[in-house]
Design an enzyme around this catalytic site. Structure first.
Site, PDB file in Angstrom:
ATOM      1  N   ARG A   1     -33.877 -21.960  -2.516  1.00 22.38           N
ATOM      2  CA  ARG A   1     -33.288 -21.172  -2.006  1.00 22.38           C
ATOM      3  C   ARG A   1     -33.707 -20.646  -0.242  1.00 22.38           C
ATOM      4  NH1 ARG A   1     -33.819 -15.631  -5.054  1.00 22.38           N
ATOM      5  NH2 ARG A   1     -35.427 -15.535  -2.618  1.00 22.38           N
TER       6      ARG A   1
ATOM      7  N   GLU B   1     -38.237 -17.652   4.974  1.00 20.70           N
ATOM      8  CA  GLU B   1     -39.358 -18.761   4.067  1.00 20.70           C
ATOM      9  C   GLU B   1     -38.151 -19.877   3.727  1.00 20.70           C
ATOM     10  OE1 GLU B   1     -41.731 -16.015   1.285  1.00 20.70           O
ATOM     11  OE2 GLU B   1     -39.555 -15.129  -0.041  1.00 20.70           O
TER      12      GLU B   1
ATOM     13  N   ASN C   1     -37.817 -20.968  -0.435  1.00 20.39           N
ATOM     14  CA  ASN C   1     -38.736 -20.693  -2.302  1.00 20.39           C
ATOM     15  C   ASN C   1     -38.314 -22.086  -2.362  1.00 20.39           C
ATOM     16  OD1 ASN C   1     -39.126 -17.446  -2.166  1.00 20.39           O
ATOM     17  ND2 ASN C   1     -37.072 -18.035  -1.254  1.00 20.39           N
TER      18      ASN C   1
ATOM     19  N   SER D   1     -34.637 -17.515  -7.164  1.00 18.73           N
ATOM     20  CA  SER D   1     -33.649 -16.951  -8.452  1.00 18.73           C
ATOM     21  C   SER D   1     -32.123 -15.732  -7.852  1.00 18.73           C
ATOM     22  CB  SER D   1     -34.428 -15.474  -9.428  1.00 18.73           C
ATOM     23  OG  SER D   1     -35.077 -14.667  -8.063  1.00 18.73           O
TER      24      SER D   1
ATOM     25  N   LYS E   1     -46.587 -21.135   2.661  1.00 16.57           N
ATOM     26  CA  LYS E   1     -47.044 -20.555   3.734  1.00 16.57           C
ATOM     27  C   LYS E   1     -47.339 -21.352   4.536  1.00 16.57           C
ATOM     28  CE  LYS E   1     -44.520 -17.365   1.731  1.00 16.57           C
ATOM     29  NZ  LYS E   1     -44.537 -17.360   0.621  1.00 16.57           N
TER      30      LYS E   1
ATOM     31  N   LYS F   1     -48.989 -13.080   5.536  1.00 15.17           N
ATOM     32  CA  LYS F   1     -48.804 -14.010   4.455  1.00 15.17           C
ATOM     33  C   LYS F   1     -50.021 -14.549   4.176  1.00 15.17           C
ATOM     34  CE  LYS F   1     -43.642 -14.101   5.464  1.00 15.17           C
ATOM     35  NZ  LYS F   1     -42.140 -14.746   5.928  1.00 15.17           N
TER      36      LYS F   1
ATOM     37  N   GLU G   1     -45.362 -16.600  -4.023  1.00 10.91           N
ATOM     38  CA  GLU G   1     -44.472 -15.981  -3.843  1.00 10.91           C
ATOM     39  C   GLU G   1     -44.153 -15.075  -5.155  1.00 10.91           C
ATOM     40  OE1 GLU G   1     -41.644 -17.959  -2.297  1.00 10.91           O
ATOM     41  OE2 GLU G   1     -43.537 -19.364  -2.209  1.00 10.91           O
ATOM     42  N   GLY G   2     -42.935 -14.898  -4.470  1.00  8.94           N
ATOM     43  CA  GLY G   2     -42.398 -13.344  -5.583  1.00  8.94           C
ATOM     44  C   GLY G   2     -41.600 -12.484  -5.143  1.00  8.94           C
TER      45      GLY G   2
ATOM     46  N   ARG H   1     -29.593  -9.718   0.181  1.00  8.58           N
ATOM     47  CA  ARG H   1     -30.400  -8.968  -1.106  1.00  8.58           C
ATOM     48  C   ARG H   1     -30.332  -7.583   0.136  1.00  8.58           C
ATOM     49  NH1 ARG H   1     -35.317 -11.819  -2.086  1.00  8.58           N
ATOM     50  NH2 ARG H   1     -34.081 -13.523  -0.405  1.00  8.58           N
TER      51      ARG H   1
END
Length: 474
Positions: free
Chosen positions: A125, A144, A146, A151, A305, A364, A368-369, A450
């Protein structure tokens, strides 16, 4: 753009009524999460947080994000196959970042043994924000990509229906009809199905590798149910199940509880806290197997990253995607400024610039997350502490993107209904399948919007900061 629903936002009674309808609609549609109090039980659930109204997204940028996704799929896949590039790019990072170093060690061990896996499945994604330049024209800038456990493809497949109903309740049927259909869970399942078929064993299962705490289970169930509807058996296991019950036969086929596993779909394994010594052993066992890993460990490393920063250097994309100048141009157009903090003059200079003007940048780490990035004073404090230490090489710096805020209501269980100044982030899901050297599937599989309050610099839905949204293309 900021004033898209100005008439609605002024009418508090209409908003209160629409919010009540929206919450019930979310529950009816299955936009659900387990609760913090009972994260592993489905007898108490609540709606996943979401916006009351869909958010404006410029049509040109929306189309641009979709148009570049196949290019990003090709790029991630090319990086995963390029041992020298990963080795050179991550050389400084693995000296100071234990987590990336451990992933890299497994990657090298598997390559030395010889890859047992011949079918490769990528579900990624790519996330963007709309940067308002000096003249106020919004531009698509990548935050970024992923490459592991990307998700909300499931829940976002059900969110547009909620927003469509809300708009109708507010007397905006024409606007409701303009919301775009979106079903990433189907697209992700098509990729998994393709990989499962190419693996070539009718009786083999797809294994979802899941976390110990599973609040976001319904998002995964959306994809899982798509597979069951295609008569593909799905099992859900944790790392510890793999450690205790997993084995390889002489042909490196993976078995769990006596069942052959065709595809391992990771929804776990992207953070240091996901691992202990046993879990690392389980990860190695999975990587050594013939099963199709989504992602294999090289593809996980391609999403770091440090790799993202290296891709922005002149000539790097051309080297990785030879003979594809149009793809290179489309990818490069989405890059924000990215800077290395490697030891040496270049790193010293950019560290000094960030300490002098921290609001220009984001710091950064290789994580992730959500919830890991540093901004403003916190960025300055950390950089001042590590500016002369090799530890700084475990981070990259990126230009801070400045989107145009808009007003919306963020609907969260047990939170008051209040209008909030928000910014949004658009994600495009990509799915690809490669068999040997041949790309047999490469597509964009849907989108995720989002939205979060502007005071929250960082963090996604799972991290409890952002909420689900639907793009209203303008």
């Amino acid at each position: 753009m900021a004033a898209l629903w100005a008439d609605v936002l002024r009418d508090e009674a209409a908003v209160a009524e629409a919010a009540a309808v929206a919450v019930d609609a979310a529950l009816l549609q299955g936009v659900l999460m387990r609760t913090e109090g009972e994260p592993n039980a489905s007898h108490v659930v609540n709606y996943a947080p979401f916006t009351l109204l869909p958010s404006a997204v410029p049509s040109a940028l929306f189309e641009q994000a979709y148009a570049v996704q196949q290019d990003f799929n090709l790029l991630v896949d090319a990086i995963s196959q390029n041992k020298e590039f990963l080795e050179q790019t991550l050389a400084s990072t693995i000296k100071v970042d234990d987590f990336t170093a451990q992933l890299f060690r497994i990657h090298m061990q598997v390559l030395e043994e010889g890859l047992a896996q011949s079918v490769f499945l990528g579900i990624n994604r790519s996330d963007y924000m709309f940067d308002c330049g000096v003249d106020g024209t919004p531009a698509l800038k990548q935050i970024e990509i992923n490459t592991i456990a990307a998700s909300f493809g499931g829940l976002t497949s059900r969110t547009a229906a909620v927003h469509g109903l809300v708009l109708k309740v507010l007397g905006k049927s024409k606007e409701a009809s303009r919301l775009l259909p979106n079903n990433p869970s189907k697209g992700l399942a098509l990729g998994i199905e393709k990989a499962w078929k190419l693996y070539g064993s009718q009786n083999a299962v797809v294994m979802f590798l899941v976390e110990e705490v599973q609040r976001n289970i319904f998002d995964q169930r959306c994809v899982e149910n798509e597979l069951w509807n295609r008569n593909i058996r799905v099992i859900r296991k944790r790392f510890r199940d793999v450690f205790e019950k997993g084995s390889l036969d002489d042909a490196k086929r993976l078995y769990i509880d006596g069942q052959e596993v065709a595809v391992v779909y990771y929804r776990e394994g992207y953070m240091p806290s996901n691992y202990n010594e046993q879990n690392w052993e389980a990860r190695l066992l999975l990587e050594r197997s013939r099963a199709v890993k989504c992602p294999d460990i090289a593809t996980q490393l391609a999403g770091t990253k440090k790799v993202q920063q290296e891709l922005s250097r002149p000539g790097t994309l051309e080297r990785l995607l030879p003979g594809r100048p149009e793809a290179v141009a489309r990818i490069r157009a989405t890059f924000a400024g990215l800077y290395s903090l490697d030891m040496g003059k270049e790193g010293d200079k950019i560290a000094a610039a960030a300490i002098a003007d921290p609001d220009r940048f984001v710091l950064k780490p290789q994580r992730e997350g959500g919830g890991n990035n540093l901004y403003g004073e916190e960025l300055r404090e950390v950089l001042e502490k590590i500016r002369d230490s090799p530890e700084r090489t475990s981070y990259i710096l990126m230009d801070k993107i400045k989107p145009q805020p808009a007003m919306n209501y963020l609907l969260r269980a047990h939170s008051p209904l209040q209008v909030t100044k928000c910014i949004s982030e658009l994600g495009i899901f990509g799915v690809y399948v490669r068999q040997g050297k041949e790309m047999v599937m490469n597509k964009a599989a849907g989108h995720l919007l989002r939205t979060k309050a502007i005071e929250h610099a960082d963090g996604g839905v799972a991290a409890g900061v952002a909420v689900l949204d639907t793009p209203y293309v303008v």
